[in-house]
Every structure is written in C-alpha cells, then in structure tokens.
Enzyme design. Structure first.
Site, mmCIF file in Angstrom:
data_model
loop_
_atom_site.group_PDB
_atom_site.id
_atom_site.type_symbol
_atom_site.label_atom_id
_atom_site.label_comp_id
_atom_site.label_asym_id
_atom_site.label_seq_id
_atom_site.Cartn_x
_atom_site.Cartn_y
_atom_site.Cartn_z
ATOM 1 N N GLU A 53 0.687 -1.187 -0.066
ATOM 2 C CA GLU A 53 0.134 0.017 0.004
ATOM 3 C C GLU A 53 0.777 1.219 0.064
ATOM 4 O OE1 GLU A 53 -2.645 -3.038 1.926
ATOM 5 O OE2 GLU A 53 -0.698 -2.552 2.227
ATOM 6 N N PHE A 115 -11.901 -7.057 13.824
ATOM 7 C CA PHE A 115 -10.864 -7.406 12.933
ATOM 8 C C PHE A 115 -10.479 -6.280 11.944
ATOM 9 C CE2 PHE A 115 -9.226 -9.699 9.201
ATOM 10 C CZ PHE A 115 -8.055 -10.215 9.506
ATOM 11 N N GLN A 116 -9.299 -5.850 11.792
ATOM 12 C CA GLN A 116 -8.788 -4.927 10.862
ATOM 13 C C GLN A 116 -9.583 -3.719 10.984
ATOM 14 O OE1 GLN A 116 -8.434 -6.761 6.887
ATOM 15 N NE2 GLN A 116 -6.224 -7.654 7.318
ATOM 16 N N LYS A 165 -17.936 -0.474 5.593
ATOM 17 C CA LYS A 165 -18.207 -1.215 4.468
ATOM 18 C C LYS A 165 -19.722 -1.406 4.100
ATOM 19 C CE LYS A 165 -17.478 -6.144 3.141
ATOM 20 N NZ LYS A 165 -16.903 -7.323 3.472
ATOM 21 N N MET A 483 24.328 9.456 3.147
ATOM 22 C CA MET A 483 24.075 10.822 3.780
ATOM 23 C C MET A 483 24.602 10.489 5.456
ATOM 24 S SD MET A 483 23.848 13.885 3.362
ATOM 25 C CE MET A 483 22.655 14.254 1.813
#
Length: 569
Positions: A53, A115-116, A165, A483
C-alpha cells in the site's frame, strides 16, 4: 438512477476525469474492487496493483506531481489503511493533491476492536487537508466531489475518505453531475461554498504589491528565492520567468522549486541551503532584498533563522498565511496564489539590471568536479542529462543521490523533479517513478536512488515488471547509508554506527529475478553505453552505478549554522 455506493464511487471518479488508480484490495473494500469487474469499470479506469500500500500511495503522489491532476489511491481497513500514512504525510508536506479512499469495517462493528479496524480518520487528521468517515450512503457522492475540490484548491494537499463497508453495499439514487456544475448543485454547492470559504485563497492586496515594487526600486542587490509553491500554482511558472527576467537579478531555489527557473539559465545560482551552491548561499547573506516566493524557509534552507539573509529586507509571498513569520521574520509579505501575485507584479515591474551585483554573486567558485578512472556521482547525472537532453522526469528517493540529482541535472520545467522534500521519505522513489511514468507515457522517467533507499521499496520491482512500466532505475551504490555516513564522518568522529550495507544482495540479479534486465557500471563510458540500451529497451531497466563509499555531497553547511559557514567545500 439506482445503484450501489460501490458503483457510485466509480461513477464519481469518472466525473472527475480519473483514468488511473493505484491500490491494494482487502476485505472491507471488496465491494469497490468488485465493480472493476462487475460493471466493467476496469476498462475505463486503469487500476495498478502495487506490491504494498505504501507503494500505491507514493505512485498516486508521483502521478499527481508530474501531471498536475489529482492522484487516487485505494486501500482496505486496518493495516492496509495505516500502510498509507507515510505516503499521506509525504504528500501533505509537499502540497501534493491526492485523494485516498479507504473502507472500514461495517458501521455496527466500528469502535469494537473488530478485525482489521482502525480509526484512520483520527490517525490522519494532522496530515490531511480534510478527511471523512462516511456512514450515510446518501452523502457519499457529494463527499467524493467535495474531497476532489479540496485536494486541488488553494494550497493543494491530500484528502482521505474512509467508508464503512455496509455503505458500499447500500443502494442510492445517483445522478451524473459534471464537475463544472458542482458549485451550483443544491447541497453539494452549499458544501463547496463552505469549503471554499474555509480554504479560500485570498486575493492579493494591491497595496502590498505596490510596496514590493517600491522596495525593488530602492534595492541594489536583490535576490529571488523560488520554492515549490510556484511549481504547484497553475500557470505560475511562465509568470515567474517573466518576473525574474524583467527584474534581471540572481535567482536561487529550494529543492522543491526545481524547474521553476531553468537550471542552465544565466540568472540561476543553483540550490540554496545546507547543500546549496556557494553562489546561492553567499548571495543570500549579502543581498539587500530577498524576495521569497512559495517557500517555507525550512531548516534545510534557513539553517539559522536569526542570521538568515541578515543584511536584507525579506519579502515572503505565499498562499498560506500560516507560513508567514513561522520560521523567518519578514519585513513584508503578500498573501495569495503565486500566479496571481506574479501577474500583478509583472504589470507594474520595470526592467532592471544589476551588473556589479551579478558579477559578484557568480564570482564565487564552485567545488571542482573530479574526472578520473572511477565513476563519480556528478558523472551519473551528467550522462543521464546528456542522453535525455535534460527532458527526462527524475524521481528520487532521499539521501546523497537526491542532492546530487538536484545539483547536477538541470531541470527546465515544473513536475520534472519528483522528490520528497519536506518529509524526506526513503522508499518514495520507486512508487513515485511508476506514477510519473504512467501519467507521462511519452516522457522518459529515471529513478535516481541509493542502495539504502532502494532496499525499502524494491518490492515494487514486481509492479514494474508486471505492467512493463518503462522506468529506468539508476542505483547509486556505495554500500552504505551515504548521507548518514557523511554526517558521521564530519560530525561524529568517523564512528560509522549501523550505516554499513555491505551485506546487501546483488541488485542486478535481484532485478533480473523479476524479469527486468540490468547491468553494473563503474566508469562513465560504461554507463553511457548501458544508458543508451536502457532508453531503447521499451520496458523497465536497472543500472547499478558503483561509486566510492566516501563520495560526499559538496558543499555542506551543518544544521543551525550560518548559511556561509561551509563545513565541507
């Protein structure tokens, strides 16, 4: 007409002219993804499935920066949504317009540690211009329309829409509404007017414009500092170039202002700040009028705010009033869109010339460039510039290679340098390069990256290979976090704690494992031959550029020091 909210999402994207979406599916957003197949929206909107993602978030950002359009990114709930946060913050810091669309658990499960489940609107509130949690199906279309308007308006930036959802499955009445009719459409028009009032770009004050013109008349050593605000403002670059050439004074830029002034222009002194050129930094210290347009005076530019441009009257032009006097105290400011302000200035600005001042500014010698039998960083950029006629889009990660790219590739237009300037996101480059190439299919795109940054996003080689996206990867391989090592060398007694990357894989073989051809180069002549092959390949190509472990970015001014206190020359 009746349709599910998942279908409404697709229709609203088409209203906005969206042709590309980057994302990664999951349970809560499946109704939306199903529409790509169920009603054939996948034939109208190209979906790019990334490996992660975060890669999708950077790709949408790179697409937005390089095209001027609003980028779009999809993700599911929980870890899918939180994987976007680095990309959202990156877009926010650099004022890049991206709409992030996530789906959460169903409304009856919200707040129950399902969940999630995660409160992504709460998490992203500080790093978005605006965000929404949609629970009412009847508001969804107007929320999407408003989100796009906010993302692109005023000072651009990211907006997040989180949708329960169950909402995506609900049926509602949908009416196609062209973008040009949004402002006059009932409830949506009222929403947009409220948003417009909250985010309204103030009209430049004509008295403020005249005051700056008067200050210019009395200046003997003016300097123009251009930042990313000129790049982001639609139509501002032509107005800026007219302004700088009429003023005919030296011009310097922040890294985000790259391309506003052509890199090979005789007035251009180079980048300013920590790794700024001698000409730029000495000019800032000696000028009597500093005109800063669309910059934030970050700590990489105004390293010591108390002494920055200490001999000058400082004028700050910016669209965001919150930036005025935030980091550097100014003597005058103009609030407004850069394009509008520059148009007004150009109407009243007389032609000038400052021959003695320009001669002094450009008399400061720059660091001599090495030429021997090994490959030097500047030679990598010079070779790419020569073979692309300086017309390629250059995406970077963050580190030494980023500074070398800004120093040695002469950018000539807005959207040509795609880099994480504000947030400094290692891992940004690969996704950004993919997004830039998909948004600009006829323009060569080169990703300049380091071995440290590349290891953070090399999973996106799978995406490059699968979609055959012709991005050329130029990996500056010095087997270290360059760096950080440079700071350790100069400021930490050469104690190289945890910066050694000798245990890295064979990157050429790694690219080949994904079906991407590649080669290793140790000299400029080798690189030139391989670069020609890469440009003719018609697909992704990987080039490993082996450089010395202690190659450094010159010059360097340490943080907090005066702008001419060069630690490294």
């Amino acid at each position: 007409m009746k349709m599910t909210c998942a279908q409404v999402i697709m229709e609203c994207l088409l209203e906005q002219g969206v042709d590309t979406v980057f994302g990664y599916p999951g349970g809560t957003i499946l109704n939306v993804y199903d529409e790509l197949e169920l009603h054939g929206y996948g034939k109208k909107i190209r979906h790019i499935l990334t490996a992660h993602e975060q890669g999708a978030s950077h790709a949408a950002d790179g697409y937005a920066r390089s095209t001027g359009k609003v980028g779009v990114c999809f993700a599911t709930s929980g870890p899918g949504a939180t994987n976007l946060t680095t990309g959202i913050a990156t877009a926010y810091m650099d004022s890049s317009p991206v709409v992030f669309l996530t789906c959460n658990v169903s409304e009856n499960l919200i707040g129950k540690d399902s969940f999630q489940e995660v409160d992504i609107t709460g998490i992203t509130m500080p790093i978005t211009k605006c965000n929404y949690l949609v629970k009412d199906p009847n508001t969804l279309a107007d929320v999407i329309r408003e989100a796009f308007a906010i993302a692109r308006s005023g000072r651009p930036g990211p907006v997040l829409i989180d949708i329960a959802k169950n909402v995506t499955a609900a049926e509602v009445d949908y009416e196609y509404l062209p973008v040009e009719q949004h402002a006059s459409h009932g409830r949506l028009g009222a929403m947009l007017r409220r948003a417009s009032h909250d985010l309204k770009t103030p009209e430049p004050d004509h008295g403020d414009i005249q005051k700056l013109l008067d200050m210019i008349e009395h200046a003997e050593k003016p300097l123009v500092l251009v930042g990313g605000g000129v790049i982001r403002s639609k139509g501002a670059v032509p107005e800026f170039r007219k302004f700088m050439e009429t003023l005919n004074a030296p011009v310097t830029s922040t890294i985000m202002g790259g391309g506003a002034c052509p890199g090979n222009h005789p007035l251009f002194t180079g980048m300013v700040g920590m790794h700024g050129s001698h000409a730029s930094n000495y000019a800032v210290d000696a000028c009597d009028l500093l005109i800063a347009i669309g910059c934030r005076f970050s700590d990489r530019v105004a390293l010591d705010p108390a002494t920055f441009a200490q001999n000058a009257k400082i004028v700050h032009i910016d669209i965001d009033r919150a930036e005025i006097d935030k980091n550097v105290k100014t003597d005058h400011h103009i609030i407004g869109d850069a394009c509008q302000v520059l148009k007004l200035l150009n109407q009243g600005l007389k032609g000038h010339d400052y021959p003695e001042w320009k001669q002094w500014v450009f008399s400061h010698p720059e660091v001599p460039l090495k030429k021997d039998d090994i490959l030097h960083p500047h030679e990598v950029l010079e070779t790419i510039a020569q073979l692309t006629d300086c017309k390629a889009i250059i995406a970077t990660d963050v580190g030494q290679h980023q500074m070398w790219s800004a120093q040695y590739y002469h950018f000539s237009r807005p959207g040509q340098l795609i880099t994480s300037g504000g947030f400094g996101t290692m891992g940004f480059g690969m996704g950004a390069a993919m997004g830039a190439k998909l948004g600009n299919p006829d323009c060569p795109v080169v990703l300049c990256t380091g071995d440290g940054s590349f290891r953070m996003n090399c999973n996106e080689l799978a995406t490059l290979s699968h979609y055959n996206i012709p991005v050329i990867i130029a990996l500056f391989n010095n087997h270290t976090l360059g760096m950080v090592r440079q700071w350790q060398h100069l400021l930490y007694g050469e104690r190289y704690s945890q910066t050694d990357l000798e245990y890295a894989p064979d990157f050429v073989k790694l690219a080949q494992a994904y079906g991407i051809p590649g080669a290793r180069c140790g000299t400029q002549s080798e690189l030139a031959g391989v670069m020609k092959q890469a440009l003719a390949a018609g697909g992704p190509y990987f080039i490993q550029c082996d450089i010395h472990k202690d190659a450094m970015v010159h010059p360097m001014v340490p943080g907090g020091a005066g702008i001419t206190e060069f630690l490294l020359d």
